[in-house]
Enzyme design. Structure first.
Site, short mmCIF file in Angstrom:
data_model
loop_
_atom_site.label_atom_id
_atom_site.label_comp_id
_atom_site.label_asym_id
_atom_site.label_seq_id
_atom_site.Cartn_x
_atom_site.Cartn_y
_atom_site.Cartn_z
N ASP A 230 0.82 -1.26 -0.04
CA ASP A 230 -0.07 0.01 -0.11
C ASP A 230 1.01 1.31 -0.07
O ASP A 230 2.05 1.15 0.48
CB ASP A 230 -0.85 -0.04 1.34
CG ASP A 230 -2.27 0.71 1.06
OD1 ASP A 230 -2.46 1.45 0.01
OD2 ASP A 230 -2.73 1.20 2.15
N ASN B 33 -11.01 -2.93 -5.44
CA ASN B 33 -10.30 -1.82 -6.16
C ASN B 33 -11.11 -1.40 -7.64
O ASN B 33 -10.69 -0.40 -8.11
CB ASN B 33 -8.88 -2.24 -6.43
CG ASN B 33 -7.96 -2.08 -5.10
OD1 ASN B 33 -7.00 -2.94 -4.88
ND2 ASN B 33 -8.19 -1.17 -4.14
C1 IPE Z 1 -5.35 -2.85 -0.45
O1 IPE Z 1 -5.11 -1.56 -0.29
C2 IPE Z 1 -5.34 -3.53 -1.56
C3 IPE Z 1 -3.90 -3.58 -2.22
C4 IPE Z 1 -2.78 -3.34 -1.68
C5 IPE Z 1 -4.12 -4.40 -3.46
P1 IPE Z 1 -6.41 -0.44 -0.67
O2 IPE Z 1 -5.20 1.04 -0.64
O3 IPE Z 1 -7.17 -0.60 -1.67
O4 IPE Z 1 -6.99 -0.48 0.88
P2 IPE Z 1 -7.81 0.49 1.61
O5 IPE Z 1 -8.91 0.91 0.52
O6 IPE Z 1 -7.12 1.71 1.92
O7 IPE Z 1 -8.39 -0.02 2.65
C1 IPE Z 2 -1.59 0.39 -3.52
O1 IPE Z 2 -1.38 1.65 -3.40
C2 IPE Z 2 -1.57 -0.20 -4.63
C3 IPE Z 2 -3.03 -0.92 -5.06
C4 IPE Z 2 -4.02 -0.77 -4.41
C5 IPE Z 2 -3.07 -1.56 -6.23
P1 IPE Z 2 -2.41 2.68 -3.32
O2 IPE Z 2 -3.13 2.90 -4.74
O3 IPE Z 2 -3.70 2.21 -2.69
O4 IPE Z 2 -1.79 4.08 -2.86
P2 IPE Z 2 -2.23 5.15 -1.74
O5 IPE Z 2 -3.15 4.33 -0.58
O6 IPE Z 2 -3.71 5.77 -2.55
O7 IPE Z 2 -1.41 5.94 -1.18
MG MG Z 3 -3.86 2.42 -0.57
#
Ligand code: IPE
Ligand code: IPE
Ligand code: MG
Length: 244
Positions: A24, A72
């Site tokens: 993340d 997602n």
């Molecule tokens: C979890 O991260 C999913 C992945 C890393 C693929 P998210 O960024 O989607 O999670 P939330 O929405 O902050 O809980």
């Molecule tokens: C994790 O990074 C990647 C995926 C969920 C695919 P994020 O896209 O969730 O990054 P933040 O949480 O917005 O920083």
């Molecule tokens: Mg995230």
């Protein structure tokens, strides 16, 4: 896979057999640099390369990476398409190395919901590493732990309705045999980067007795040294599995 191994491991510098990572913080990494979110995801792929190589070098048997959750899809279409594009790119650029390194690629999650060409690429990648005997790299694609448990419940109900299964005999092993992670060793260590302290529907069953580690590092900044530090911290934990 079983959530509670017969022999407790961990402590005394033990190496975890199975590490899972919620990767993340790509978006925040990009934002800090005044870059588009897509640039953060691209940098995230570079971190995947570094960390998978380091995990192999450390002798970790299985590494599971949360790449795309079943939630997602709620992101803007353009971002979903950027993520799918990066998955295509990763398979194109890294599959040869995985084959060469004897890596067994696995997917957890319902990746068949992806575009047909991508499903074909993933199936081809799985087939081309199926004969390998080395470490497992499991990628979570359109994965959600609740959906995984629902599918297991449906499979059990179908077996019971068909008369192949006595509901009274359903136990942990019966559920585990129907999870996407059934071929993987028990989960020892679950890491989440970026300072968020939640599981976001990842490996809910499997995490029953896993060690949890939350680090502030944003995923694109996570590397082999960060993984080594995480493994070191795992080695200092005492796992008890309810015993003493
Ligand atoms: C979890 O991260 C999913 C992945 C890393 C693929 P998210 O960024 O989607 O999670 P939330 O929405 O902050 O809980
Ligand atoms: C994790 O990074 C990647 C995926 C969920 C695919 P994020 O896209 O969730 O990054 P933040 O949480 O917005 O920083
Ligand atoms: Mg995230």
């Amino acid at each position: 896979m079983s959530t509670v191994p017969a022999l407790a491991n961990g402590g005394e510098g033990a190496t975890p057999r199975h590490v899972a990572i919620i990767m993340d913080g790509n978006g925040r990494w990009a934002k800090k640099r005044f870059l588009p979110r897509a640039a953060g995801h691209r940098a995230g792929v570079e971190a995947v390369r570094k960390v998978t190589r380091a995990a192999r070098a450390m002798g970790i048997e299985a590494l599971t990476l949360y790449a795309f959750s079943s939630e997602n899809w709620r992101r803007p279409e353009s971002e979903v398409s950027d993520l799918m594009g990066l998955l295509r790119l990763f398979i194109r650029s890294d599959l040869d190395e995985l084959i060469r390194e004897n890596v067994r690629l696995r997917v957890i999650g319902d990746y068949r919901r992806f575009a047909p060409d991508l499903v074909e690429m993933v199936d081809d990648a799985l087939a081309r590493t199926a004969g390998n005997t080395g470490p497992i790299l499991a990628i979570a694609l359109n994965y959600g732990a609740q959906a995984e448990l629902i599918a297991a419940a449906k499979a059990l109900a179908a077996d019971a309705a068909a008369g192949h299964l006595n509901p009274e005999t359903i136990d942990e092993a019966a559920i585990e045999a129907r999870l996407d992670t059934r071929d993987l060793p028990p989960l020892d260590l679950l890491i989440r980067t970026s300072g968020e302290h939640r599981l976001s529907n990842f490996l809910l069953w499997q995490a029953a007795y896993a060690e949890l580690l939350f680090v502030d590092t944003l995923w694109p900044d996570f590397d082999g040294a960060a993984l080594a530090e995480a493994i070191g911290s795992y080695g200092r934990r005492q796992r008890r599995f309810g015993g003493l």
